[in-house]
Enzyme design. Structure first.
Site, PDB file in Angstrom:
ATOM      1  N   ALA A   1      23.092   4.175 -10.711  1.00 23.39           N
ATOM      2  CA  ALA A   1      23.383   3.086  -9.084  1.00 23.39           C
ATOM      3  C   ALA A   1      22.610   2.841  -9.038  1.00 23.39           C
ATOM      4  O   ALA A   1      22.228   1.589  -8.734  1.00 23.39           O
ATOM      5  CB  ALA A   1      24.465   4.355  -8.185  1.00 23.39           C
ATOM      6  N   ASP A   2      21.132   3.268  -8.832  1.00 23.58           N
ATOM      7  CA  ASP A   2      20.273   2.954  -7.907  1.00 23.58           C
ATOM      8  C   ASP A   2      19.838   2.123  -9.579  1.00 23.58           C
ATOM      9  O   ASP A   2      19.181   0.875  -8.613  1.00 23.58           O
ATOM     10  CB  ASP A   2      19.221   4.089  -8.513  1.00 23.58           C
ATOM     11  CG  ASP A   2      18.939   4.759  -7.294  1.00 23.58           C
ATOM     12  OD1 ASP A   2      19.404   3.462  -5.591  1.00 23.58           O
ATOM     13  OD2 ASP A   2      18.633   5.845  -6.706  1.00 23.58           O
ATOM     14  N   ILE A   3      19.498   1.787 -10.085  1.00 28.02           N
ATOM     15  CA  ILE A   3      18.496   0.967 -11.216  1.00 28.02           C
ATOM     16  C   ILE A   3      19.721  -0.187 -11.265  1.00 28.02           C
ATOM     17  O   ILE A   3      19.384  -1.340 -11.228  1.00 28.02           O
ATOM     18  CB  ILE A   3      18.654   1.519 -12.546  1.00 28.02           C
ATOM     19  CG1 ILE A   3      17.628   2.667 -12.369  1.00 28.02           C
ATOM     20  CG2 ILE A   3      18.347   0.785 -13.546  1.00 28.02           C
ATOM     21  CD1 ILE A   3      15.983   2.284 -12.396  1.00 28.02           C
TER      22      ILE A   3
ATOM     23  N   ALA B   1      19.285  -2.201  -8.320  1.00 24.55           N
ATOM     24  CA  ALA B   1      18.130  -3.290  -8.654  1.00 24.55           C
ATOM     25  C   ALA B   1      18.473  -4.274  -8.951  1.00 24.55           C
ATOM     26  O   ALA B   1      17.357  -4.713  -8.754  1.00 24.55           O
ATOM     27  CB  ALA B   1      16.599  -1.895  -9.052  1.00 24.55           C
TER      28      ALA B   1
END
Length: 405
Positions: free
Chosen positions: A176-178, A181
């Site tokens: 989810a983070d990457i 981004a």
């Protein structure tokens, strides 16, 4: 400090980005821009800076974590207290010369600090303002704190991760983070191109939740198409079988016979005409419906030899197959080294520091490592001087609390 050279300027040379973000999604997105030539100024809280500087539970020679060093190369750092009037005034001067600003505070914080899009776009109408949050800037969950774990759980990713009889599991990497981004980078560069044409920037709202949902193509398509709620499949695939990890004599490997031709080739390679004659396995749909029996039958054959034997045999006849590697094995593999997925950069405190290499190879304007990940506030004086703020004025700002107490 370039690790490669090109006679052409990097594609984002001349683009100025203000990185007012911490931890992962925002810093990672800004590093991608910096790798392609953008001048990224990392604006950090004076007390401790980016939280990731002190993360990971182990220390190097200095105070910055290896995680921070892998998400913040090619940036300059300025320590600025945005809660102070003098600190905000410096930010306003930076905004006047910036193209993109990226922030990931909880929704509402930037407005309270008087650094929201409405305020800053009045200073610079060309500004592309990117907000990254757990759940977006609107909606009933907008005010919730958001981390990768929550986004994976609440987006459905965890519901299809792991084995059917196992406890809840998240993806091993922060998808989810990457993912956020990458989607944020796509949005901000699109908005920047638009601003170049129209003279008007825009607001970009990127969230971990939306990004995680965007990855659900096969899973939600199955549900919308059949009404069946997607389940955990372990290493299997809901589109084809066999396509998963297989147990051999000495461990597991992965393989995929995803169409009828490859299925027939697999049966011939294993010398298993009985599988071709078995009505349960006649088509892809039937193999999916009878996956458990299929895998049990195949693993009886795979149990006769080790992983390396089967990988070599399958690759020789055109069937995709491969070993299950650890991260050290993957980075140090012959292919990982050839693709330069581990690079080393010079750091003023740590000396040589390993970094993850560039995931996309640009033929004409290859990415470059121009700067080491910055120390906290390392470039404050330099950046202020570029704004025309001389040493005397910098001392006055410091006395007013612009750089913290």
């Amino acid at each position: 400090m370039s690790d490669t050279s090109s006679s052409r300027p990097l594609p984002l040379a001349g683009v100025r980005v203000l990185d007012v973000s911490q931890v992962m999604a925002g810093p990672y997105a800004c590093m991608l821009l910096a790798d392609l030539g953008a001048d990224v100024i990392k604006i950090e809280p004076p007390q401790g800076g980016d939280q990731t500087r002190g993360a990971m539970g182990f220390k190097l020679k200095g105070t910055d974590s290896m995680g921070f060093l892998n998400m913040n190369r090619n940036k300059r750092s300025i320590a600025l207290d945005l809660k102070s009037d003098s600190g905000r005034e410096v930010l306003y001067k930076l905004v006047a010369q910036a193209d993109i600003l990226v922030e990931n505070y909880r929704p509402g914080v930037m407005k309270r600090l008087r650094t929201d899009y409405e305020t800053l776009s009045a200073i610079n109408p060309r500004l592309v303002y990117v907000s990254i949050s757990g759940f977006g800037q609107t909606g009933p969950w907008a005010g919730r704190p958001g981390f990768d774990l929550m986004a994976q759980a609440m987006s459905g990713i965890m519901s299809v991760t792991g084995h059917p009889d196992g406890p809840p599991a998240k993806a091993g990497v922060p998808v989810a983070d990457i993912g956020c981004a990458l989607f944020a980078t796509y949005g901000m560069l699109s908005a920047y191109i638009g601003a170049k044409a129209t003279g008007r920037g825009q607001y970009v709202d990127a969230s971990l939740f939306d990004s995680a949902l965007a990855f659900s193509i096969w899973d939600i398509s199955e549900y919308w198409g059949t009404g069946r709620e997607p389940e955990q499949l372990g290493t299997a695939n809901r589109m084809s079988a066999p396509y998963q990890a297989m147990k051999a004599a000495d461990g597991h490997f992965v393989m995929g016979a995803t169409n009828q031709k490859l299925w027939q080739t697999l049966c011939a390679t294993l010398e298993r005409p009985d599988l071709l004659e078995d009505a349960r396995f006649a088509t892809v749909s039937l193999r999916l419906a009878n996956r458990h029996a299929l895998i049990e039958s195949l693993e009886r054959s795979f149990a006769q030899q080790g992983c390396e034997h089967w990988i070599d045999r399958l690759l020789a006849v055109g069937i995709p197959a491969g070993p299950i590697l650890s991260y050290p094995e993957a980075f140090e593999s012959e292919h990982g080294r050839h693709r330069r997925m581990r690079i080393e950069i010079d750091h003023p405190v740590e000396g040589k520091v390993p970094n993850i290499g560039f995931a996309v190879k640009m033929g004409g304007t290859p990415q470059q490592v121009r700067r080491a990940p910055p120390l906290l506030g390392q470039h404050t004086a330099e950046v202020l001087a570029e704004l025309g703020i001389d040493a005397s004025a910098q001392r006055e700002l410091a006395a007013a609390g612009a750089f913290g107490s």
